[in-house]
Structure formats: structure tokens, C-alpha cells
Design a protein around this motif. Structure first.
Motif: not given
Ligand SMILES: [Fe+2]
Length: 347
Positions: A216-217, A245, A269-270, A298
Motif C-alpha cells: 500500500h505504501d 504516494h 487507502h487514504h 494502516d
Molecule cells: Fe499510505
């Protein structure tokens, strides 16, 4: 033999530094101010820059900030007469590679610093080349996969496995660049799978959560290291770079034919349940379920972990934060499943 630029407004210090370095066989260029030093750097492209801190006509902070922008691969060492800890920290945060105090009672320290900087610069060049070769390998494999995708299912599976190996290598490269993010990715994957399991999701969805959690990152590989590790507040431009990102991760993963929506979960995911997240401000169930689960895992994992700019919360306080933000930041169903995971872990 190295080519070294010495910037100092005091001629006597420039002379003694120059004589010592020339005796060691190095080629030395001299400048009396930051502005003069930057101009000389552009003409000569030396291997190392030594700079005084307090100078009229452009100080050492200017030199460091400029070099971090124009030639981050060139070591800049500050030699300051003040010896202030705050100044040392500020120069290192701006991008200085080392900080010495003057007067230099032992000139051998200068010689040792030259050798250390040359070694460090060479290691950084190697690491960057390694990263580039991994990125190019991933790109090549993606193209091969597309060529084979119609009517070659066996080959597709084999190439998909090869791509996953390649992505693991990217994760290893990310670990080199930012050890926290790489470890964080693994822990988020594990928590996300536990939440998916508690929601009764099947194997395929859990596989997606594992892969998306691990990756994810991955987009942080494209964010400058000094921003990732910055201890002070980020300025608006740095926030934009950090936030990039998610789209960067999507670009890296978007062409890979994963069975589930791995790249899309990484992209989202954010996002926040109430629509205040990024990159697209999606809300409620228009956000993928996998991304909503990742958001819980997360944030919980990040709150539990020590970061350069703050100590980690305890697990109880971190979990309370998740519970309180159900329906705001987080999907209520995912928070309910997360509660189950927490209660199971305490049983
Ligand atoms: Fe992230």
C-alpha cells in the motif's frame, strides 16, 4: 584523488584547508561566500563540498539547501565555528551529509571525512542504480505479461509469480530507503487480513488484502527520503509529494493483472468514509471494501508505532481512536470487525 570545493570567508582557513587537502593529492577549489561557491560548483562539479556556516554573501544554509536541490548526490559537509547543536540539526535536516566544528585541531579528521564521504557517495550511487534496474525489470516484465495475456494462461500465471517476486524486490529496495515504511507495510497486511477474516471474506479477498497491505505504501519509493523522514511540520508542497504516494503506487501496480483489486485498494487507502480523504474524496461504499479495511489497519498500525516526530500511542489508545472515528474516517462495518480482532487478540 578527489576534487573538493572549500567555501569559507576567512582566507587563512581556506588556505590551511587547501594546503592540507592538496598535500593529500586532492584538487581544491576555493570560494569566499555561498553564492560564489554555488557558481563555482556549477562550473567545476567537484566530488565534495566543504562549507563554512556563517558567511556574508550567502551562508552555509543556502549552500546546503541549494545542493540538496541541484546535486543531492554530492556530499556537502558543514564546518562551523559556532558548534551549536540547533544549527547542526538544521543543516543535517536541510541535506548536509556531515557537520564538523572548527577550529579543526586535528586536520586528519578532514582527511578521514573526505574518504568517508567518497565511500558514502559511491554507496548511494550503487543503491540508486539498483533501484533503477529493479524498476526497469518490473516494467519489462509488465510488458511481457501483456504480450502473453491472450491465450497463454500458464505463462500468465508464471509471469505473475515473477512479477510478485519483482515487487518483493521493490519492497526490499523500499526497506533500504525507509525501513519504517517497509516494516509498516508487513504489519498492516497482517492486521488487514485479520479484519477481512473477521468479516467472513473469502480466500481471494484475503489474498488481495495481504498483497495490498504489503504494497500500500510502495509509492513512497518515489518520495524524497528527506521528506519521508522529516521531523518537523511538512510544508504544502511536501504534503502534496507525500500524498502522491497513492497515485505513484497505483502507477507501479496498475498494469499487473492481480486477481483482485490490489492496485485500486492501494490508490484508495487514504480515502475517508466521510469523503474528506484523498486522492479523489470518495465517500461511503463508493470506496472499495478492501481500501476501507486497509485504512483501519494502516492508521491503527501507524498510531501504535514510534515515529521520528512522536512516540507511538499504546494499543488501547490507538484502538480507541479507531472506534471513535467509525462513520467519520472509517467504515463502521470495518470498525466492528476490527473490534472483534482486538477482542480476540486479548482473549
Ligand atoms: Fe499510505
Amino acid at each position: 584523488m578527489a576534487r573538493i570545493l572549500c567555501i569559507d570567508d576567512e582566507p587563512i582557513i581556506r588556505m590551511s584547508t587547501r594546503d592540507y587537502l592538496m598535500d593529500m593529492g586532492h584538487e581544491v577549489f576555493e570560494a569566499a561566500s555561498g553564492a560564489e561557491g554555488i557558481a563555482l560548483f556549477r562550473r567545476q562539479r567537484p566530488d565534495i563540498v566543504f562549507s563554512d556556516l556563517r558567511m556574508p554573501g550567502g551562508d552555509g544554509f543556502l549552500v546546503v539547501a541549494h545542493m540538496a536541490e541541484e546535486a543531492p548526490e554530492t556530499p556537502v559537509v558543514i564546518i562551523s565555528g559556532t558548534g551549536s547543536l540547533d544549527e547542526a540539526v538544521k543543516t543535517l535536516r536541510l541535506g548536509a551529509w556531515d557537520y564538523l566544528t572548527k577550529p579543526l585541531h586535528d586536520m586528519d579528521l578532514l582527511g578521514q571525512t573526505v574518504q568517508r564521504m567518497l565511500t558514502k557517495a559511491s554507496e548511494r550511487r550503487d543503491a540508486n542504480q539498483y533501484l533503477l534496474s529493479l524498476e526497469s525489470r518490473t516494467y519489462t516484465l509488465e510488458r511481457e505479461l501483456h504480450d502473453w495475456i491472450n491465450g497463454h494462461q500458464d505463462t500468465v500465471l508464471r509471469l505473475e509469480a515473477a512479477l510478485k517476486t519483482s515487487i518483493s524486490s521493490l519492497n526490499l529496495a523500499l526497506r533500504e530507503k525507509d525501513p519504517y515504511t517497509a516494516g509498516h507495510n508487513e504489519r498492516v497486511a497482517s492486521i488487514a487480513v485479520d479484519i477481512g477474516n473477521a468479516m467472513g471474506l473469502g480466500d481471494k479477498a484475503q489474498d488481495t488484502l495481504m498483497l495490498a497491505g504489503r504494497l500500500h505504501d510502495i509509492g513512497k519509493i518515489g518520495v524524497p527520503q528527506n521528506i519521508l523522514n522529516k521531523r518537523s511540520f511538512l510544508n504544502p508542497d511536501e504534503i502534496v509529494q507525500i500524498r502522491s504516494h497513492v497515485t505513484g503506487g497505483y502507477r507501479i501496480l496498475g498494469e499487473i493483472p492481480f486477481e483482485g483489486p490490489v492496485a485500486e485498494a492501494v490508490l484508495q487507502h487514504h480515502e475517508r468514509y466521510d469523503g474528506t480523504g484523498y486522492p479523489d474524496g470518495l465517500a461511503g461504499e463508493s470506496i472499495l471494501l478492501e481500501a476501507r479495511i486497509l485504512a483501519v489497519a494502516d492508521v491503527y498500525e501507524a498510531l501504535c508505532s514510534d515515529r521520528p516526530y512522536r512516540a507511538g500511542l499504546g494499543q488501547n489508545d490507538a484502538a480507541d481512536y479507531i472506534f471513535k472515528n467509525a462513520g467519520k474516517h472509517f467504515c463502521p462495518q470495518c470498525v466492528d470487525a476490527f473490534k472483534l480482532v482486538i477482542s480476540r487478540s486479548k482473549a
